[in-house]
Design an enzyme around this catalytic site. Structure first.
Site, short mmCIF file in Angstrom:
data_model
loop_
_atom_site.label_atom_id
_atom_site.label_comp_id
_atom_site.label_asym_id
_atom_site.label_seq_id
_atom_site.Cartn_x
_atom_site.Cartn_y
_atom_site.Cartn_z
N ASP A 281 60.71 0.34 -46.08
CA ASP A 281 59.87 -0.76 -45.59
C ASP A 281 60.42 -2.06 -46.18
OD1 ASP A 281 57.77 -2.11 -44.45
OD2 ASP A 281 56.21 -1.18 -45.68
N ARG B 258 61.63 -0.55 -41.00
CA ARG B 258 60.89 -1.58 -40.29
C ARG B 258 61.82 -2.63 -39.69
NH1 ARG B 258 56.11 -4.71 -43.26
NH2 ARG B 258 57.84 -5.87 -44.16
N HIS C 233 48.58 5.30 -39.38
CA HIS C 233 48.77 4.59 -40.65
C HIS C 233 47.62 3.61 -40.81
CE1 HIS C 233 50.62 3.05 -44.13
NE2 HIS C 233 51.28 2.04 -43.61
N ASP D 62 52.74 6.08 -49.43
CA ASP D 62 53.10 4.66 -49.48
C ASP D 62 53.36 4.25 -50.95
OD1 ASP D 62 53.34 1.90 -48.81
OD2 ASP D 62 51.99 2.17 -47.13
N ASP E 264 59.04 -10.60 -42.16
CA ASP E 264 57.82 -9.87 -42.50
C ASP E 264 56.64 -10.78 -42.15
OD1 ASP E 264 55.74 -8.52 -43.62
OD2 ASP E 264 56.53 -8.53 -45.67
N ASP F 211 53.27 -4.01 -39.04
CA ASP F 211 51.86 -4.07 -39.43
C ASP F 211 50.98 -4.61 -38.32
OD1 ASP F 211 52.86 -3.08 -41.71
OD2 ASP F 211 52.68 -4.92 -42.88
#
Lengths: 533, 967
Positions: B566, B625, B699, B453, B307, B641
């Site tokens: 996610d 993701r 998004h 979300d 991440d 992201d």
């Protein structure tokens, strides 16, 4: 596959002056355009671009660029479909919503071939809308009356303020004169006071010098006796050398030469000559009769002051207290109340020197005291008048400030000035203080956040008094300063109806007030004007 | 969403915009504001990853490995052979398989590991079927095996060990040709256990060892020669020099985190050389070019699901997902290597021509050296075994088919999933959702899905709803259903440690959490605060997780609610590199072994849950993701992201192209960019680009201003509406391409070279791409662009601008002037594309709408295409063969529709409303012959200036046979 042509026509029931009339026209065509769609005559696209046989109207294929040949099918991407919606309001929908399985027209006419189960809800909707409009009309009516009152009150208040202002301005003139007069009185009284005080002080200084000299003399005699170890009436070099504190070259001992130097170059002195020597050594001299003070190292002051500082923090009011104080004040300068406390340093009390006790000045004599009292009184009077002047000044400023606000064409919003309105949600209490600021405070502890201070009216051009904008609130993390848009709607009550945060740090508040209620005529036309038939 | 830096976490805690924790916030503010882009120091370089450092210190040269030819065992399905490391005498077992479909599998493990080494399960869809190999020749230097047809052979060289796969005189691929094979065998720690054992209970240790040996002997008893091996080994053991321990072998510290490494060093490495190859692709996910770069002098490409907060572009750092597949290509051949290993992996690439200096190249020229290019690839993984699938092509589509036969194909999405998705972190409440939904109708913009979300939950407890903001989820979902629209809600795999939370209590009581090295439930910090991480590698855990999606378990859910996974790398805010400690335990395996496959398992369990809740009828939709090889089977992935910057818009193309090459077709990037606030121009351009990418979702970060399509003035609303409408008109093509991907493994969004493999000009193109083989898209990705230069491939081919129908020749760079409304797209001459031009408010509303066929004629006057139709949302196409798959063909002035799947059965109400023939000449008349033989005349219009012939309303059913003849 192909949409059936037998669905081409629809029969619409229209109600006009109580008589039922059947009007036949192609599906999706509004009454106003019926004349362009004549059966069995070639149809010319409404933009005139081409002419097609009439059987290609609503045949589920788009021939006209403007979509006018398919008013009742979804064939043209830019077409529109007319729902009659008898009992409610007629409307147009995009052609793409014909037979898409979703009921759009309350009369169900858009879903004639999709299998969607639609119910005719026009009557119900019409009834509901009438109810709503009726209610709105009532509210508007009452609201408008209230608004008239508000306008009248605003007028009165404005006059009141104006006269108050005039009064205050006169008042101010008087006060200014008074201040000047009292200043003269004060200065006149202060002159003799000052002289008398100086006299008294001078006398005291002289007396002090005498006492001091006597004390020194006594000390010198005592020292002489102490130093004169062999009691021969002389202080000799060797005798001085026993007093290490008299060391002049900082080597820790008093050498012969040093001692000689102290004695003025001779080996010994008698009582009389000792007076000169005494002046050289008295600052350093330590009496033998007192125990030598344990190493004269200064105690580090921090040790004592640190906990003091900690204790001090308790003197700070909690945040909540600060906020409450702030709330009561309308002034913008209160935004940083903490500053006042920041400036107050922790006070470290140093113990007063005991030696000086005896040297307190004696009280003033009666004569001087009378002069002082008179001067003090003159000062008090002067300050009081000055304060009064400041007060009046402030009042004038406040009124001038208030008068400077745009309270609407008839000052109908002026009643909101210096008021606050709250709305409690599950988590927060929102507060709108019109023409001042908007804030948000967590219900269960935590400090208040400024959501914006009064900016401007921001409604549409035709009526900018429908929206208030509050700006420059507390900054957001990685974002803008908070701001709030307040939408005003007509209502009998003055209330915050809802708040939301549609975008991060941009708040929206709905606020009702009679001040925006329109004349009922305008609403009545809305209520009755939609009836096409 | 990311923000392990704490930024998002803090923001979340602040909602709505109240600084509850001012002092903490201020402290973190400085931390965060300083980090404009990724904080590289949070992530390891090769130098900081001890195994990568150790492995990379080895230089190419003489390999210590030698093949023991006398241990050869050859059966129908495989050969085995022992390898020995002459430095430490440790033996390895090499297995070679020839797989059906022109693949070779090479497996290397320790002959007798101290304990089993991890072999990645659940990625291969089946035990790959083998084909027999035959021994062609053997001498003391090696052996030659035949791979069957095409004169393909494997040459095994003994000293040093090396494999060459050859076809006739050509070497296709060599293994260990640079001698970088390394296999860190499992060992006992010298300074502790083993020394103590030898000095005290040495005899016991011997007996333990003999147990292992005899067990192994038993396993291979029937395979002759093992006795020899045993003897040889005994000799070898005499000569073993104890290897020096190197730093990081038994413990490693990164920042404040310590990795205890109880199993010691276990890394593996192998090099591959591709003679004649200059272009390699694949090994996603990296925010970098399509063509892989030379890594000499820098860090290797890293595969380790992470991440990464505010990732940087053009950088080889690891991102959220990993597919260890590399594809090689030259004009002659396309091949692939699938390195089946789920541990942290680094890939070094060096190209022997690319690396040469200008001077060196000049010398070659002067001296007449005609050295062919060569690309060397070296894989390094931290643990597990070497298990390599060499996919020998030879054509790009063959490689896709080969990889698909191993790991499966793209899950076939419902039609609506190919529509437009409206997402934001976060829609505030039900009223907000309703207002956004109505906004789309008010502005006549189609959409299919609205997304929620993490803020929709009750305190980040997934499977729950915020009791105030989303008090009536079913009411909300019903409202959407009435509009024939759907919703996706997020369900992340970290579970709030809260004894009042049912999901947590059940996972804890069932002992389903990942464990620390000491056996306690592993806990880490994520959105809900302290969180547990369910062990998704455990099939029982996955079955339980799947059961939680049942309508009666997941309160407030309905059939139009789908799922988004996610943070499944997994993201652990306070863990090393923002992920899980490598010594955490998944059953008996360390997290080290399974890290890269964890995210796949999360998506899989969710995917299975969504299938089960509908009784196996409805196709699920799960966005993930993190991903791994095989993730394509479970849904869509997005590029994580990104940021509202032009560079991020540009990079979305090579990122999705790279994924498409390795099987993952359902790929998209956050339209508009997740972090930061896009300029209006960027937002419009991103919509235009996103409309032509497979997964089309906008998004935005919580802290950004709202950006629904109608918030930027009527002109921009119109531009965005038009882009989305183009998407919806093309849904028939998208659907057919996804069906094709599901059937064949061919990517939906394709690099140009895939269709033009002999055209080197296409090999590095990454600013345009093909949808299928017929639509070329060159989105505008530059600020203030006045024009773009598109390369139209194919000598002798023609391309038609889909907006103007203007014809252009192939094999040229074409400058196209652009305005804000331009989306340069071209249809290949020779293709037939079907569209639905009646764009409605959601794809479901368009299911039975009629088609318009766009027939773009080749210079030879022919064209071909397909049409695929089914119920658009169930598995009946598969289970009941309920679908229509037809071939549309134009030649000799006749356009006809014929059935490609005679055994299928489905009927549709959809029909053909219009046929537009590009590059046509004027006919005298047009007649239509229906399936029953009846003939009718078809009206037409001909635009002679544009050579466009439009057939008015043929009216035939889209599922029927028919022919249209131009006379």
């Amino acid at each position: 596959m192909m949409t059936c042509t037998h669905l081409l026509f629809m029969i619409s029931l229209a109600v006009s002056s109580g008589a039922a009339v059947e009007v036949q026209r192609p599906r999706g065509v509004p009454l106003s355009k019926r004349q362009f769609y004549e059966e069995n005559k070639p149809f010319t696209c409404l933009d005139g671009s081409r002419t097609i046989p009439f059987d290609r109207v609503n045949d589920d294929y788009c021939d006209c660029k403007d979509g006018s040949d398919e008013p009742g099918t979804a064939a043209c991407p830019n077409g529109s479909f007319h729902c009659t919606n008898a009992g409610f309001r007629p409307t147009f929908i995009p052609s793409s919503r014909i037979n898409d399985g979703i009921c759009d027209c309350c009369d169900t006419t858009d879903e004639y071939n999709s299998g969607a189960k639609c119910e005719n809800t026009c009557k119900e909707l019409g009834r509901k809308e009438r109810e709503v409009l009726q209610k709105m009309a009532e509210i508007t009516k009452e609201g408008f009356l209230l608004k008239q009152q508000l306008i009248q009150e605003a007028k009165n208040r404005q006059q009141e303020k104006q006269s108050k202002l005039t009064e205050l301005q006169n008042n101010k003139k008087e006060l200014e004169e008074k201040v000047e007069a009292l200043r003269t009185v004060k200065e006149t009284a202060e002159q003799p006071e000052k002289e008398a005080k100086e006299r008294h002080l001078k006398a005291w200084e002289e007396q002090k010098a005498i006492i001091h000299a006597e004390k020194d003399k006594a000390k010198m005699a005592e020292a002489f006796l102490e130093l004169d170890d062999d009691a021969d009436g002389f202080v000799a070099v060797a005798e001085l050398q026993t007093h290490a504190e008299l060391d002049t070259d900082a080597d820790g001992t008093v050498s012969e030469t040093e001692a000689q130097g102290l004695l003025g170059g001779v080996d010994r002195v008698d009582t009389a000559s000792f007076e000169n020597v005494w002046n050289n050594i008295k600052d350093k001299y330590v009496s033998e009769s007192q125990p030598v003070e344990p190493a004269p190292v200064d105690a580090p002051p921090e040790e004592g002051s640190k906990p003091l500082a900690d204790n001090d923090s308790e003197q700070y009011p909690s945040d909540d207290d600060v906020q409450e104080e702030e709330d009561e004040d309308d002034e913008e300068e209160d935004d940083y109340p903490e500053e006042d406390f920041d400036k107050a340093p922790p006070t470290i009390k140093t113990p007063p020197k005991k030696d000086e006790d005896e040297e307190a000045m004696p009280p003033y004599d009666d004569e001087t005291q009378v002069l002082i009292d008179a001067a003090q009184k003159a000062r008090d009077n002067f300050e009081e008048s000055e304060r009064a002047l400041r007060d009046v000044d402030d009042q004038i400023k406040n009124i001038e400030k208030e008068i400077s606000f745009d309270f609407g064409p008839d000052a109908e919003f002026s009643y909101l000035y210096s008021q606050c309105y709250e709305l409690s949600t599950s988590e927060y209490i929102y507060k709108l203080c019109p023409f001042n600021r908007v804030s948000q405070k967590p219900k269960y502890g935590g400090s208040e956040t400024n959501l914006g201070t009064w900016g401007t009216w921001a409604g549409p051009e035709d009526n900018r008094y429908l929206v208030m904008k509050y700006e420059h609130g507390t900054g957001c993390w990685q974002g803008p300063n908070r701001s709030t848009t307040v939408k005003l709607t007509c209502g009998k009550e003055t209330t915050v109806m809802s708040t939301s945060e549609p975008s991060r740090c941009e708040y929206l508040m709905e606020f009702t007030t009679p001040a925006v209620c329109q004349e009922p005529d305008a609403v009545n036309s809305l209520l009755h004007g939609h009836d096409e038939f | 969403m990311t923000e392990p830096e704490g930024a998002k976490f803090i923001a979340a805690k602040m909602a709505p915009s109240v600084d509850r924790m001012v002092p903490l916030l201020v402290a973190l503010l400085f931390l965060c504001l300083g980090a404009e882009a990724v904080d590289r120091s949070n992530f390891k370089t090769c130098e900081q990853s001890s195994f990568c450092k150790r492995q990379r210190e080895l230089k190419p040269g003489q390999s210590p490995y030698r093949a023991l030819l006398d241990t050869l065992e050859l059966s129908d399905s495989r050969i085995t052979l022992q390898l020995i490391n002459d430095n430490n005498k440790v033996r390895l077992l090499l297995e070679l398989y020839r797989l059906q479909g022109n693949m070779t599998r090479v497996k290397i493990n320790e002959l007798k590991p101290l304990k089993p080494r991890y072999e990645v399960p659940d990625v291969l869809i089946t035990d790959p079927p083998t084909e027999p190999m035959t021994l062609v020749a053997q001498d003391e230097n090696g052996l030659v095996l035949s791979l069957g047809v095409d004169e393909q052979r494997v040459i095994v060289s003994a000293r040093p060990f090396r494999l060459d796969i050859v076809e006739g005189p050509t070497v296709l691929l060599s293994l260990n040709s640079r001698g970088l094979l390394t296999f860190e065998h499992l060992r006992l720690r010298k300074d502790t256990i083993s020394h103590k054992i030898t000095s005290t209970v040495g005899s016991m240790w011997d007996s333990i060892k003999s147990v292992f040996s005899s067990k192994h002997d038993a396993d291979t008893e029937d395979g002759g020669g093992s006795e020899n091996a045993e003897q040889a080994e005994d000799e070898d053991e005499q000569a073993v020099k104890e290897e020096e321990d190197k730093p990081g072998m038994w413990e490693e510290t990164f920042k404040t985190h310590s990795d205890s490494k109880p199993n010691g060093p276990s890394s593996i490495s192998l090099d591959f050389s591709f003679p004649g190859v200059d272009h390699v692709y694949g090994i996603p996910e990296h925010a970098d070019t399509l063509k892989l770069k030379n890594t000499d002098g820098g860090d290797p490409y890293r595969l380790y699901n992470l991440d990464v907060f505010q990732y940087e572009l053009h950088n080889l750092m690891a991102l959220y997902g990993a597919v260890p597949v590399i594809i090689s290509h030259n004009t002659q051949r396309t091949m692939g290597i699938f390195w089946l290993n789920a541990a942290e992996t680094w890939v070094d690439i060096s190209s022997s021509t690319a690396g040469k200096t200008v001077f060196g190249k000049m010398m070659d020229f002067v001296q007449g050296s005609n050295e062919a290019p060569q690309t060397d690839v070296r894989w390094i993984s931290e643990s597990g075994i070497i298990d390599v699938f060499v996919m020998l092509g030879p054509k790009p589509n063959d490689v896709f088919a080969q990889y698909a036969s191993l790991t499966g194909t793209q899950a076939f999405p419902s039609l609506s999933m190919l529509g437009y998705h409206q997402c934001r972190w976060n829609y505030n409440d039900q009223e907000d959702v309703k207002a956004v939904d109505e906004g789309f109708d008010e502005h006549d913009i189609p959409y299919d899905f609205i997304w929620l979300d993490i803020e929709h939950t009750d305190g980040k407890r997934y499977f729950t709803w915020d009791p105030n903001k989303f008090a009536q989820p079913k009411e909300m979902l019903q409202g959407l259903m009435d509009k024939r629209r759907k919703m996706v809600a997020i369900v992340d795999p970290h579970i709030k440690v809260d004894s009042g939370y049912k999901i947590h209590n059940e996972i804890r009581s069932k002992n389903f959490y990942v464990k620390t090295k000491d056996g306690a439930d592993y806990e880490g910090w994520c959105w809900p605060g302290n969180s547990g991480y369910p062990d998704f590698t455990n099939p029982e855990m996955r079955a339980w997780w799947a059961s939680q999606f049942a309508y009666d378990q997941y309160k407030g859910s309905m059939e139009n609610l789908y799922t988004w996974n996610d943070m499944n790398e997994p993201s652990v805010f306070n863990g090393p590199e923002v992920t899980m400690h490598k010594d955490a335990l998944h059953g008996s395996w360390e997290h080290r072994d399974v890290h890269n496959i964890y995210g796949l398992y999360v998506q899989r369990a969710t995917f299975e849950g969504l299938i089960q809740r509908s009784g196996g009828i409805e196709r699920p939709f799960v966005l993930s993701r993190a991903f791994f090889a095989g993730s394509q089977r479970y849904g869509a992935i997005w590029t994580g992201d990104n940021a509202a910057e032009w560079g991020h818009l540009k990079i979305s193309i090579p990122m999705c192209l790279s994924l498409g090459l390795v099987g993952i077709s359902f790929c998209g990037a956050d339209v508009g960019g997740f972090f930061k606030h896009p300029s209006t121009e960027l937002l419009v351009r991103w919509y235009q680009a996103g409309a032509y990418q497979p997964f089309f979702r906008t998004h935005a970060h919580l802290d950004t201003p709202r950006r629904e399509p109608w918030l930027f003035g009527p002109d921009n609303t119109a531009l965005i509406r038009e882009a989305i409408r183009q998407r919806y008109a093309l849904l028939p093509l998208w659907y057919q391409l996804f069906y094709n991907a599901y059937r064949t493994g061919q990517p939906v969004m394709r690099a140009l070279w895939v269709e033009y493999p002999k055209e080197p000009a296409t090999f590095a193109i990454e600013d345009e791409y093909l949808l299928g083989k017929d639509l070329l898209v060159h989105p505008v990705t530059d600020e203030g662009a006045k024009g773009v230069t598109a390369y139209l491939p194919g000598k002798g081919e023609v391309w038609y601008d889909v907006h103007t129908f203007q014809k252009h020749k192939g094999a040229q760079n074409l400058y196209i002037p652009v305005t804000m409304s331009s989306i340069p797209v071209f249809q290949r001459g020779g293709s037939i594309i079907s569209r639905k031009n009646r764009v409605r408010r959601s794809s479901v509303c368009m299911e039975t709408d009629p088609y318009t066929l766009y027939v773009a004629l080749s210079p030879q006057g022919t064209a071909e295409g397909e049409i695929y139709i089914d119920d658009f949302h169930t598995f009946n196409f598969e289970k009941e063969k309920q679908f229509i798959h037809r071939r549309l063909h134009f030649s000799d002035n006749a356009l006809s529709s014929s059935n490609l799947a005679p055994d299928s059965n489905f009927s549709t109400a959809a029909w053909i409303e219009k046929v537009i023939i590009l590059g046509a000449s004027q006919p005298n008349s047009i007649s239509l012959t229906a399936a029953d033989g009846t003939k009718s005349a078809v009206e037409f219009e001909f635009d002679s200036a544009a050579s466009v012939l439009t057939l008015r309303k043929p009216g035939v059913n889209a599922g029927a046979d028919w022919t249209v003849l131009l006379q």
